[in-house]
Design a protein around this motif. Structure first.
Motif, PDB file in Angstrom:
ATOM      1  N   ILE A  26      -5.006   2.744  -2.112  1.00 40.34           N
ATOM      2  CA  ILE A  26      -3.857   2.073  -2.718  1.00 40.34           C
ATOM      3  C   ILE A  26      -4.171   1.713  -4.167  1.00 40.34           C
ATOM      4  O   ILE A  26      -5.187   1.075  -4.449  1.00 40.34           O
ATOM      5  CB  ILE A  26      -3.508   0.775  -1.952  1.00 40.34           C
ATOM      6  N   ALA A  27      -3.303   2.125  -5.093  1.00 38.03           N
ATOM      7  CA  ALA A  27      -3.469   1.813  -6.509  1.00 38.03           C
ATOM      8  C   ALA A  27      -2.750   0.515  -6.850  1.00 38.03           C
ATOM      9  O   ALA A  27      -1.627   0.269  -6.383  1.00 38.03           O
ATOM     10  CB  ALA A  27      -2.917   2.949  -7.372  1.00 38.03           C
ATOM     11  N   PRO A  78      -5.728  -4.826   5.318  1.00 35.66           N
ATOM     12  CA  PRO A  78      -6.898  -4.873   6.216  1.00 35.66           C
ATOM     13  C   PRO A  78      -8.165  -4.548   5.438  1.00 35.66           C
ATOM     14  O   PRO A  78      -8.121  -3.924   4.369  1.00 35.66           O
ATOM     15  CB  PRO A  78      -6.586  -3.787   7.252  1.00 35.66           C
ATOM     16  N   SER A  79      -9.295  -4.954   5.955  1.00 33.78           N
ATOM     17  CA  SER A  79     -10.568  -4.774   5.250  1.00 33.78           C
ATOM     18  C   SER A  79     -10.908  -3.305   5.010  1.00 33.78           C
ATOM     19  O   SER A  79     -11.656  -2.978   4.088  1.00 33.78           O
ATOM     20  CB  SER A  79     -11.695  -5.447   6.036  1.00 33.78           C
ATOM     21  N   SER A  80     -10.368  -2.413   5.830  1.00 31.21           N
ATOM     22  CA  SER A  80     -10.688  -0.994   5.674  1.00 31.21           C
ATOM     23  C   SER A  80      -9.843  -0.295   4.604  1.00 31.21           C
ATOM     24  O   SER A  80     -10.083   0.874   4.297  1.00 31.21           O
ATOM     25  CB  SER A  80     -10.505  -0.260   7.006  1.00 31.21           C
ATOM     26  N   ALA A  81      -8.858  -1.002   4.033  1.00 33.17           N
ATOM     27  CA  ALA A  81      -8.038  -0.399   2.979  1.00 33.17           C
ATOM     28  C   ALA A  81      -8.889  -0.161   1.732  1.00 33.17           C
ATOM     29  O   ALA A  81      -9.749  -0.972   1.385  1.00 33.17           O
ATOM     30  CB  ALA A  81      -6.870  -1.311   2.645  1.00 33.17           C
ATOM     31  N   ASP A  82      -8.650   0.956   1.070  1.00 30.71           N
ATOM     32  CA  ASP A  82      -9.384   1.318  -0.141  1.00 30.71           C
ATOM     33  C   ASP A  82      -8.525   0.965  -1.355  1.00 30.71           C
ATOM     34  O   ASP A  82      -7.687   1.755  -1.788  1.00 30.71           O
ATOM     35  CB  ASP A  82      -9.714   2.807  -0.122  1.00 30.71           C
ATOM     36  N   ILE A  83      -8.730  -0.238  -1.881  1.00 32.67           N
ATOM     37  CA  ILE A  83      -7.928  -0.704  -3.006  1.00 32.67           C
ATOM     38  C   ILE A  83      -8.571  -0.248  -4.307  1.00 32.67           C
ATOM     39  O   ILE A  83      -9.710  -0.591  -4.601  1.00 32.67           O
ATOM     40  CB  ILE A  83      -7.798  -2.241  -2.994  1.00 32.67           C
ATOM     41  N   LYS A  84      -7.835   0.553  -5.063  1.00 32.26           N
ATOM     42  CA  LYS A  84      -8.331   1.063  -6.346  1.00 32.26           C
ATOM     43  C   LYS A  84      -7.583   0.335  -7.462  1.00 32.26           C
ATOM     44  O   LYS A  84      -6.364   0.450  -7.588  1.00 32.26           O
ATOM     45  CB  LYS A  84      -8.119   2.571  -6.446  1.00 32.26           C
ATOM     46  N   ARG A  85      -8.327  -0.410  -8.271  1.00 29.58           N
ATOM     47  CA  ARG A  85      -7.729  -1.244  -9.310  1.00 29.58           C
ATOM     48  C   ARG A  85      -7.821  -0.561 -10.673  1.00 29.58           C
ATOM     49  O   ARG A  85      -8.869  -0.040 -11.049  1.00 29.58           O
ATOM     50  CB  ARG A  85      -8.417  -2.611  -9.333  1.00 29.58           C
ATOM     51  N   LEU A 119      -0.985   5.470  -1.799  1.00 32.02           N
ATOM     52  CA  LEU A 119       0.050   4.465  -1.994  1.00 32.02           C
ATOM     53  C   LEU A 119      -0.163   3.756  -3.320  1.00 32.02           C
ATOM     54  O   LEU A 119      -1.219   3.874  -3.946  1.00 32.02           O
ATOM     55  CB  LEU A 119       0.004   3.423  -0.869  1.00 32.02           C
ATOM     56  N   MET A 120       0.858   3.025  -3.753  1.00 31.59           N
ATOM     57  CA  MET A 120       0.693   2.124  -4.886  1.00 31.59           C
ATOM     58  C   MET A 120       1.470   0.851  -4.612  1.00 31.59           C
ATOM     59  O   MET A 120       2.451   0.847  -3.847  1.00 31.59           O
ATOM     60  CB  MET A 120       1.141   2.761  -6.200  1.00 31.59           C
ATOM     61  N   VAL A 121       1.034  -0.227  -5.229  1.00 34.43           N
ATOM     62  CA  VAL A 121       1.708  -1.517  -5.110  1.00 34.43           C
ATOM     63  C   VAL A 121       2.117  -1.955  -6.507  1.00 34.43           C
ATOM     64  O   VAL A 121       1.268  -2.161  -7.377  1.00 34.43           O
ATOM     65  CB  VAL A 121       0.786  -2.562  -4.455  1.00 34.43           C
TER      66      VAL A 121
END
Length: 264
Positions: free
Chosen positions: A144-145, A161-168, A186-188
Motif C-alpha cells: 500500500i502506497a 494488519p501487521s502483515s500489510a506492506d506499507i510503502k511511504r 493499493l494506495m491510500v
C-alpha cells in the motif's frame, strides 16, 4: 541627583517598559501586518486543492481560501511549499504563519492549534476493480502506497494488519505513480486526489474500496495566536456566507459545498 534628572530617568524607564510590553504582546497578526505578507504553507502537488497551473503558478481550492485570508488582513499572499513531514516544523519555527489542509488529530492538537474547517475531506483505500478489498482486514499481505507523515499515513498505520506492506513516499505524485505502475497494489489518499486517478486510469479500472477516516480539512496555526485564529475564522465564515466557498468547491472539487461536511 536633581529632581529634574530623576524625573527624566523615570520617564525613560517608563518608555522602555512600555516598549518591552508592546514587544511582549506582539503576535502573529502584528508580524504579518508589519511584513505586509502572510506566509501560507501549502502542498504544491495536491490537486485540486493546490497544484501548478499552465503558467506555473499554484492554484486551487486552498489557494482561493488562502487569498481570502490575505485579503481580509490586507496583506500579500506568499505561498510556501511544504511536505507532509516538514510542515509542522515549518509552522512551529514560524517559517509559515498558517498551514492549509490540516486534518485534526489529538496528537497534532498538542503541538498546534486549529482554525475553522473549510473543506470536506475523507481518506480512502483505492485499488483495481479486480482486487477484492472490503475492509481493513483485507489489507493483510497487501502493498500500500501512502504519503509519509500525513493523516493518511497515521490512519493507515492504525488500521492495517501487521502483515500489510506499507510503502511511504514523500509526496502525492510518488504515491500515485507507485500505484498506477504496479509497484503497490493499493494506495491510500484523500477523496479528491483519488478521484483524479479514478477518472484517468481506464486500463487499471481503479475504484474506492472503503473509507478509513472522514475528517474535514482545517487551517493550522501556532498556539496562543487568538487574533490570527479569529481573523482566519472570520474570513472562512464570510466565504461561506457570501457563496465564495461554494464557488470554489464547484470550480475545484466539482461539487457544491455541503456545509454539513465541514463538521468534525
Amino acid at each position: 541627583m536633581t529632581i529634574q534628572m530623576k524625573s527624566t530617568i523615570a520617564a525613560a524607564l517608563m518608555l522602555a517598559g512600555l516598549g518591552f510590553a508592546a514587544q511582549a504582546n506582539a503576535d502573529a497578526v502584528d508580524d504579518i501586518t508589519k511584513a505586509g505578507a502572510i506566509n501560507v504553507g501549502i502542498f504544491s502537488d495536491f490537486p485540486p486543492f493546490s497544484s501548478a497551473s499552465a503558467d506555473m503558478s499554484i492554484k486551487g481550492y486552498d489557494v482561493d481560501v488562502a487569498q481570502a485570508i490575505a485579503d481580509s488582513l490586507k496583506v500579500k499572499l506568499n505561498l510556501v511549499s511544504v511536505t507532509g513531514q516538514n510542515r509542522i516544523p515549518y509552522l512551529t519555527d514560524k517559517r509559515v504563519d498558517i498551514l492549509m489542509s490540516v486534518g485534526y488529530s489529538k496528537e497534532r492538537e498538542e503541538v498546534i492549534d486549529f482554525a475553522a474547517a473549510y473543506a470536506p475531506y475523507y481518506i480512502a483505500v483505492i485499488g483495481p476493480a479486480a482486487l477484492s478489498i472490503k475492509g481493513k482486514e483485507d489489507l493483510a499481505d497487501k502493498s500500500i502506497a501512502v504519503n509519509r507523515g500525513t493523516l493518511e499515513d497515521t490512519s493507515l498505520t492504525e488500521a492495517a494488519p501487521s502483515s500489510a506492506d506499507i510503502k511511504r513516499f514523500d509526496n502525492y505524485n510518488s504515491v500515485i505513480q507507485a500505484f498506477i505502475s504496479g509497484q503497490t497494489q493499493l494506495m491510500v489518499v484523500g477523496n479528491d486526489v483519488g478521484a483524479q486517478v479514478l477518472a484517468k486510469q481506464d486500463a487499471l479500472k481503479p475504484e474506492q474500496k472503503f473509507q478509513l477516516l472522514t475528517s474535514p480539512s482545517h487551517i493550522g496555526l501556532n498556539k496562543k495566536e487568538d487574533r490570527l485564529k479569529t481573523a482566519v475564522n472570520d474570513a472562512v465564515a464570510k466565504m461561506l456566507a457570501n457563496g465564495k466557498l461554494d464557488e470554489s468547491s464547484k470550480a475545484w472539487l466539482k461539487t457544491p459545498l455541503n456545509p454539513d461536511n465541514l463538521k468534525d
